[in-house]
Design a protein around this motif. Sequence first.
Motif, PDB file in Angstrom:
ATOM      1  N   ASN A 189     -42.408 -37.316 -54.148  1.00 28.14           N
ATOM      2  CA  ASN A 189     -41.622 -38.402 -54.726  1.00 28.14           C
ATOM      3  C   ASN A 189     -42.004 -39.759 -54.140  1.00 28.14           C
ATOM      4  O   ASN A 189     -41.855 -40.782 -54.801  1.00 28.14           O
ATOM      5  N   LEU A 193     -43.194 -42.814 -56.311  1.00 26.44           N
ATOM      6  CA  LEU A 193     -42.629 -44.161 -56.190  1.00 26.44           C
ATOM      7  C   LEU A 193     -43.739 -45.192 -56.019  1.00 26.44           C
ATOM      8  O   LEU A 193     -43.774 -46.206 -56.720  1.00 26.44           O
ATOM      9  N   LYS A 196     -45.506 -45.656 -59.189  1.00 28.15           N
ATOM     10  CA  LYS A 196     -44.735 -46.293 -60.263  1.00 28.15           C
ATOM     11  C   LYS A 196     -44.852 -47.808 -60.233  1.00 28.15           C
ATOM     12  O   LYS A 196     -44.706 -48.467 -61.251  1.00 28.15           O
ATOM     13  N   PHE A 200     -45.908 -52.075 -63.135  1.00 28.36           N
ATOM     14  CA  PHE A 200     -45.724 -53.517 -63.230  1.00 28.36           C
ATOM     15  C   PHE A 200     -47.003 -54.209 -63.690  1.00 28.36           C
ATOM     16  O   PHE A 200     -46.953 -55.300 -64.242  1.00 28.36           O
ATOM     17  N   TYR A 208     -42.771 -61.634 -64.522  1.00 25.86           N
ATOM     18  CA  TYR A 208     -41.851 -61.191 -63.466  1.00 25.86           C
ATOM     19  C   TYR A 208     -41.344 -62.384 -62.657  1.00 25.86           C
ATOM     20  O   TYR A 208     -41.934 -63.457 -62.682  1.00 25.86           O
TER      21      TYR A 208
ATOM     22  N   VAL B  24     -34.809 -37.641 -48.535  1.00 29.84           N
ATOM     23  CA  VAL B  24     -35.734 -38.756 -48.655  1.00 29.84           C
ATOM     24  C   VAL B  24     -36.474 -38.687 -49.976  1.00 29.84           C
ATOM     25  O   VAL B  24     -36.597 -39.682 -50.685  1.00 29.84           O
ATOM     26  N   ASP B  25     -36.918 -37.480 -50.337  1.00 31.98           N
ATOM     27  CA  ASP B  25     -37.579 -37.277 -51.621  1.00 31.98           C
ATOM     28  C   ASP B  25     -36.692 -37.736 -52.762  1.00 31.98           C
ATOM     29  O   ASP B  25     -37.131 -38.396 -53.695  1.00 31.98           O
ATOM     30  N   TRP B  26     -35.428 -37.359 -52.658  1.00 34.92           N
ATOM     31  CA  TRP B  26     -34.477 -37.646 -53.731  1.00 34.92           C
ATOM     32  C   TRP B  26     -34.255 -39.155 -53.867  1.00 34.92           C
ATOM     33  O   TRP B  26     -34.271 -39.706 -54.966  1.00 34.92           O
ATOM     34  N   PHE B  28     -36.278 -41.506 -52.959  1.00 35.10           N
ATOM     35  CA  PHE B  28     -37.484 -42.124 -53.494  1.00 35.10           C
ATOM     36  C   PHE B  28     -37.635 -41.859 -54.988  1.00 35.10           C
ATOM     37  O   PHE B  28     -38.126 -42.701 -55.730  1.00 35.10           O
ATOM     38  N   TYR B  29     -37.176 -40.697 -55.410  1.00 36.46           N
ATOM     39  CA  TYR B  29     -37.219 -40.381 -56.835  1.00 36.46           C
ATOM     40  C   TYR B  29     -36.337 -41.360 -57.611  1.00 36.46           C
ATOM     41  O   TYR B  29     -36.742 -41.916 -58.637  1.00 36.46           O
ATOM     42  N   LEU B  31     -35.397 -44.376 -56.558  1.00 43.87           N
ATOM     43  CA  LEU B  31     -36.012 -45.702 -56.477  1.00 43.87           C
ATOM     44  C   LEU B  31     -37.151 -45.831 -57.490  1.00 43.87           C
ATOM     45  O   LEU B  31     -37.323 -46.884 -58.099  1.00 43.87           O
ATOM     46  N   GLY B  32     -37.905 -44.729 -57.662  1.00 44.16           N
ATOM     47  CA  GLY B  32     -38.991 -44.735 -58.644  1.00 44.16           C
ATOM     48  C   GLY B  32     -38.459 -45.039 -60.031  1.00 44.16           C
ATOM     49  O   GLY B  32     -39.034 -45.829 -60.778  1.00 44.16           O
ATOM     50  N   ASN B  33     -37.322 -44.438 -60.374  1.00 39.51           N
ATOM     51  CA  ASN B  33     -36.716 -44.709 -61.672  1.00 39.51           C
ATOM     52  C   ASN B  33     -36.210 -46.144 -61.771  1.00 39.51           C
ATOM     53  O   ASN B  33     -36.232 -46.736 -62.835  1.00 39.51           O
ATOM     54  N   VAL B  35     -37.636 -48.721 -60.341  1.00 38.97           N
ATOM     55  CA  VAL B  35     -38.838 -49.516 -60.619  1.00 38.97           C
ATOM     56  C   VAL B  35     -39.141 -49.483 -62.110  1.00 38.97           C
ATOM     57  O   VAL B  35     -39.392 -50.504 -62.743  1.00 38.97           O
ATOM     58  N   HIS B  36     -39.070 -48.286 -62.667  1.00 40.37           N
ATOM     59  CA  HIS B  36     -39.356 -48.105 -64.079  1.00 40.37           C
ATOM     60  C   HIS B  36     -38.444 -48.977 -64.942  1.00 40.37           C
ATOM     61  O   HIS B  36     -38.897 -49.638 -65.874  1.00 40.37           O
ATOM     62  N   LEU B  38     -36.826 -51.634 -63.998  1.00 47.19           N
ATOM     63  CA  LEU B  38     -37.073 -53.058 -63.756  1.00 47.19           C
ATOM     64  C   LEU B  38     -38.221 -53.574 -64.636  1.00 47.19           C
ATOM     65  O   LEU B  38     -38.153 -54.702 -65.132  1.00 47.19           O
ATOM     66  N   VAL B  39     -39.250 -52.724 -64.811  1.00 45.25           N
ATOM     67  CA  VAL B  39     -40.360 -53.135 -65.678  1.00 45.25           C
ATOM     68  C   VAL B  39     -39.825 -53.413 -67.081  1.00 45.25           C
ATOM     69  O   VAL B  39     -40.114 -54.456 -67.673  1.00 45.25           O
TER      70      VAL B  39
END
Lengths: 273, 272
Positions: A189, A193, A196, A200, A208, B24-26, B28-29, B31-33, B35-36, B38-39
């Motif tokens: 993960n 991250l 991901k 951007f 942005y 931690v994995d969770w 970050f998972y 946070l990854g979403n 980021v997605h 935010l784009v």
Amino acid sequence: MRYIRSLAHFIGRLVRIHRIFVAQEIKRMVEYKADFFIGMIGFLMVQCSNLLMLWIIFNSIPTLMGWSLPEVVFIYGFSLIPKGLDHLLYDNLWMVGSTIVSKGEFDKYLTRPINTLAHVLFEKLQVDAIGELVMGIALICSVLPQISVEWSFGKILLGLVSMFFSTYIFTGVKTLTASVSFWRKRSSNIITLGYKFANFTKYPATIYNEFIKNLITYIIPFAFTSYYPSVYILTGDNPLFNVGVTVLVSVLVMGSGVIVWHLGLRAYESAGS
Amino acid sequence: MKRRFRIYYPFVNAGMQQVTTYRVDWIFYLLGNVVHSLVSFFIWQAVFLSGSEETLNGFTMPQMIVYFFLIFISDTMITSDASMMIAEEVRDGSIAMRMLRPVGYNATFLFFELGGKLLTQIVLIVPVVIGVEISRFVLSGVVQFSVLNLLLFFVSTILAYLINLFFSICFGFLAFVIKHIWGTNIMKNCIVSFCSGAMVPLSFMPDALKTVFMLLPFASLNYTPVMIYMGVYQGADLLFYFGLQIFWALFFWALSKLLAMVSAKHLTVQGG
């Protein structure tokens, strides 16, 4: 002199080994043709859906913060090529973070007479990525007649140089995040991250706010994988920054990836079964 | 009921434990979403800043913000790993063990994921909804928050999750036919994401396409819950779209049962 000769020997050996691994992978690929075809179409479809989104967006506005549709498509297409190259050649890093370390399979690499990172990187060839590469090249070619760019030999060369180096920004970020698994057993993960943030850079960085722009320029420098080199190609502005810093950033990111990987090896304990 | 609870509670617990063990994995998972989303936020903000009109296809800028951050919640909520889990079990043969156990095959996936989902929802919904509502208040000057719509949204995302779970289970059985389920899974996710309105609101699409996506299960996954939160569906519409969600959930539930039965007959496991 002796160091240079031994470095050249080291690199020569890696290249030879890489060729052997690739030959093996191609045999595997021929065996499972249908599977690879499906993966490739999958990645093509992901790109198509993003393009459909851009097309729908440009149906309601003439330009996106001053960027025309062909220019946005150019940046998008450019971003796919380093991403696709990294995906094609060095995709095995994902497996380090998800299963190789946590299932205790990493021990295998420690017993081989090859540098562990090189072995992991060379082991797999991810042919799915050809979908991205084909798309990237097709997009750039399709918008060429619609953008007014003064082409010169130097510009094409610098464009290719930045494509090559920005590939290693991807690989470097993946190596850094995959190395975390040496301490934490799993890091898929964290890799996801890190990766991901590359989302951007599919679009012009000017859309942005300052925070995100600085983040993808200085912290996770994915803006150099597409936006800055594209700005140089489209406008001819500031090659020293747009291309020069791309090369510098790529060396820095990949270099720190290699260092952190080897630090991680020292902390590594097998999860074996 | 009590017996069922006793059987399936360990699965819920295991799901929660997986999240808390790999915290931690969770994080970050999630946070990854973020980021997605935010784009999406920035690209649609740029669309509004570039255009001259106040509203685009019925959306104002504050509504667009609500739309994409709520899509983020529903999209995180409906994600199911069932298809990949089944594919992996078909590949290594452990599917035989799961089928031998005296518990429902589909139900084990449901309860296992339920544990993690509950934690995820608790962590996400509160900050996202507060953030979205504050920004909407600042931009429009009116409080538009409705507790009822939030509750209906919650119910609707649960239905959406059930649709996607049973659909993923059906899809996972493809692993009996296709070996490269990973690539096929990417195709599936891509189609679902586009047709459910997670990338572009369905109202931006041509009318014919929109109608098709609304009736097929796609809109039920993301678009419907978010429209309910935004208060677009009222009265008869609301009942109709809830009914449609329930219909698709039942449809894929029945199909997954059927496929589990058929594939159990054809299952041959090598080694062990």
